[in-house]
Design a protein around this motif. Structure first.
Motif, PDB file in Angstrom:
ATOM      1  N   ALA A  23       6.672 -24.148 -58.679  1.00 49.87           N
ATOM      2  CA  ALA A  23       5.341 -24.631 -58.429  1.00 49.87           C
ATOM      3  C   ALA A  23       4.713 -23.551 -57.284  1.00 49.87           C
ATOM      4  O   ALA A  23       5.365 -23.440 -56.463  1.00 49.87           O
ATOM      5  N   PRO A  24       3.613 -23.463 -57.441  1.00 50.53           N
ATOM      6  CA  PRO A  24       2.686 -22.585 -56.510  1.00 50.53           C
ATOM      7  C   PRO A  24       2.699 -22.962 -55.237  1.00 50.53           C
ATOM      8  O   PRO A  24       2.753 -22.299 -54.384  1.00 50.53           O
ATOM      9  N   ALA A  25       2.618 -24.241 -55.081  1.00 48.69           N
ATOM     10  CA  ALA A  25       2.482 -24.745 -53.836  1.00 48.69           C
ATOM     11  C   ALA A  25       3.735 -24.527 -53.038  1.00 48.69           C
ATOM     12  O   ALA A  25       4.025 -24.058 -51.832  1.00 48.69           O
ATOM     13  N   THR A  26       5.064 -24.578 -53.657  1.00 46.71           N
ATOM     14  CA  THR A  26       6.263 -24.247 -53.150  1.00 46.71           C
ATOM     15  C   THR A  26       6.336 -22.725 -52.587  1.00 46.71           C
ATOM     16  O   THR A  26       6.948 -22.480 -51.655  1.00 46.71           O
ATOM     17  N   LEU A  27       5.773 -21.945 -53.631  1.00 46.62           N
ATOM     18  CA  LEU A  27       5.984 -20.484 -53.213  1.00 46.62           C
ATOM     19  C   LEU A  27       5.138 -20.186 -52.153  1.00 46.62           C
ATOM     20  O   LEU A  27       5.540 -19.576 -51.308  1.00 46.62           O
ATOM     21  N   LEU A  28       3.837 -20.704 -52.090  1.00 46.21           N
ATOM     22  CA  LEU A  28       3.131 -20.717 -50.866  1.00 46.21           C
ATOM     23  C   LEU A  28       3.653 -21.031 -49.443  1.00 46.21           C
ATOM     24  O   LEU A  28       3.738 -20.539 -48.565  1.00 46.21           O
ATOM     25  N   PHE A  29       4.199 -22.294 -49.514  1.00 45.21           N
ATOM     26  CA  PHE A  29       5.029 -22.780 -48.650  1.00 45.21           C
ATOM     27  C   PHE A  29       6.386 -21.893 -47.935  1.00 45.21           C
ATOM     28  O   PHE A  29       6.343 -21.521 -46.956  1.00 45.21           O
ATOM     29  N   LEU A  30       6.925 -21.342 -49.066  1.00 42.87           N
ATOM     30  CA  LEU A  30       8.112 -20.481 -48.536  1.00 42.87           C
ATOM     31  C   LEU A  30       7.466 -19.081 -47.963  1.00 42.87           C
ATOM     32  O   LEU A  30       8.111 -18.567 -46.899  1.00 42.87           O
ATOM     33  N   VAL A  31       6.513 -18.495 -48.538  1.00 46.90           N
ATOM     34  CA  VAL A  31       5.982 -17.275 -48.089  1.00 46.90           C
ATOM     35  C   VAL A  31       5.413 -17.722 -46.805  1.00 46.90           C
ATOM     36  O   VAL A  31       5.431 -17.054 -45.574  1.00 46.90           O
ATOM     37  N   GLY A  32       4.616 -18.806 -46.587  1.00 52.87           N
ATOM     38  CA  GLY A  32       4.071 -19.058 -45.130  1.00 52.87           C
ATOM     39  C   GLY A  32       5.230 -19.198 -44.087  1.00 52.87           C
ATOM     40  O   GLY A  32       5.332 -18.895 -42.950  1.00 52.87           O
ATOM     41  N   LEU A  33       6.422 -19.707 -44.514  1.00 51.67           N
ATOM     42  CA  LEU A  33       7.364 -19.796 -43.443  1.00 51.67           C
ATOM     43  C   LEU A  33       8.030 -18.319 -43.282  1.00 51.67           C
ATOM     44  O   LEU A  33       8.297 -18.124 -42.030  1.00 51.67           O
ATOM     45  N   VAL A  34       8.356 -17.674 -44.138  1.00 48.05           N
ATOM     46  CA  VAL A  34       8.616 -16.188 -43.799  1.00 48.05           C
ATOM     47  C   VAL A  34       7.592 -15.547 -42.979  1.00 48.05           C
ATOM     48  O   VAL A  34       8.011 -14.789 -41.986  1.00 48.05           O
ATOM     49  N   VAL A  35       6.426 -15.495 -43.387  1.00 49.94           N
ATOM     50  CA  VAL A  35       5.300 -14.831 -42.749  1.00 49.94           C
ATOM     51  C   VAL A  35       5.139 -15.468 -41.165  1.00 49.94           C
ATOM     52  O   VAL A  35       5.172 -14.801 -40.086  1.00 49.94           O
ATOM     53  N   GLY A  36       5.165 -16.628 -41.153  1.00 51.74           N
ATOM     54  CA  GLY A  36       5.158 -17.270 -39.713  1.00 51.74           C
ATOM     55  C   GLY A  36       6.500 -16.853 -38.716  1.00 51.74           C
ATOM     56  O   GLY A  36       6.233 -16.575 -37.621  1.00 51.74           O
ATOM     57  N   GLY A  37       7.500 -16.862 -39.598  1.00 55.20           N
ATOM     58  CA  GLY A  37       8.784 -16.596 -38.683  1.00 55.20           C
ATOM     59  C   GLY A  37       8.686 -14.882 -38.208  1.00 55.20           C
ATOM     60  O   GLY A  37       8.953 -14.535 -37.356  1.00 55.20           O
ATOM     61  N   LEU A  38       8.213 -14.031 -39.115  1.00 56.83           N
ATOM     62  CA  LEU A  38       7.990 -12.613 -38.777  1.00 56.83           C
ATOM     63  C   LEU A  38       6.995 -12.452 -37.711  1.00 56.83           C
ATOM     64  O   LEU A  38       7.104 -11.801 -36.649  1.00 56.83           O
ATOM     65  N   ALA A  39       5.998 -13.212 -37.862  1.00 56.88           N
ATOM     66  CA  ALA A  39       4.917 -13.095 -36.618  1.00 56.88           C
ATOM     67  C   ALA A  39       5.341 -13.712 -35.160  1.00 56.88           C
ATOM     68  O   ALA A  39       5.026 -13.077 -34.355  1.00 56.88           O
TER      69      ALA A  39
END
Length: 135
Positions: A23-39
């Motif tokens: 699901a696209p929402a799951t992919l966006l959620f996982l990308v958000g977690l990674v980007v947030g952690g890096l930030a």
């Protein structure tokens, strides 16, 4: 043949999991977690432990620093430490077991033989401090 509503086909469960992961929402959620952690990692500085003073030394000269000798005392203890070469334009973090605002002595020896000696950061508060070296 009718199925009991309490019985689940294991393939049906795996299909649901695969659909969820696609699901696209799951992919966006996982990308958000990674980007947030890096930030968080890139834009927040770790806390300096109690009793430690983190000093960033900047070589703002055009000359190589051969050595820096730190000398400081607090209470009954006297501490001396040396830091090696720092290229022009380079900076280096040095951890001192010293309270903020107490100041510390620095002796800086440059590659051309010039030396500087001074007391740095007396009265400067905070566990993260800077010393900019220039001539």
């Amino acid at each position: 043949m009718s199925k009991n509503p309490e019985e689940h086909d294991p393939r049906e469960l795996s299909d649901r999991v695969i659909d969820f992961l696609r699901a696209p929402a799951t992919l966006l959620f996982l990308v958000g977690l990674v980007v947030g952690g890096l930030a968080m990692h890139l834009f927040t500085e770790p806390e300096v432990p109690e009793g430690m003073l983190l000093v960033t030394v900047h070589n703002d000269t055009d000359e190589m620093i051969e050595a820096i000798h730190f000398n400081f005392s607090h209470g009954q203890s006297l501490t001396e430490m040396r830091e090696g070469r720092i290229r022009p334009g380079e900076r280096r973090d040095v951890a001192l077991n010293h309270p903020p605002a107490a100041g510390f002595n620095m002796e800086v020896r440059y590659a051309d033989g010039e030396e500087q000696a001074f007391c740095a950061n007396r009265g400067v508060e905070g566990r993260r401090q800077e010393v900019r070296l220039y001539r």
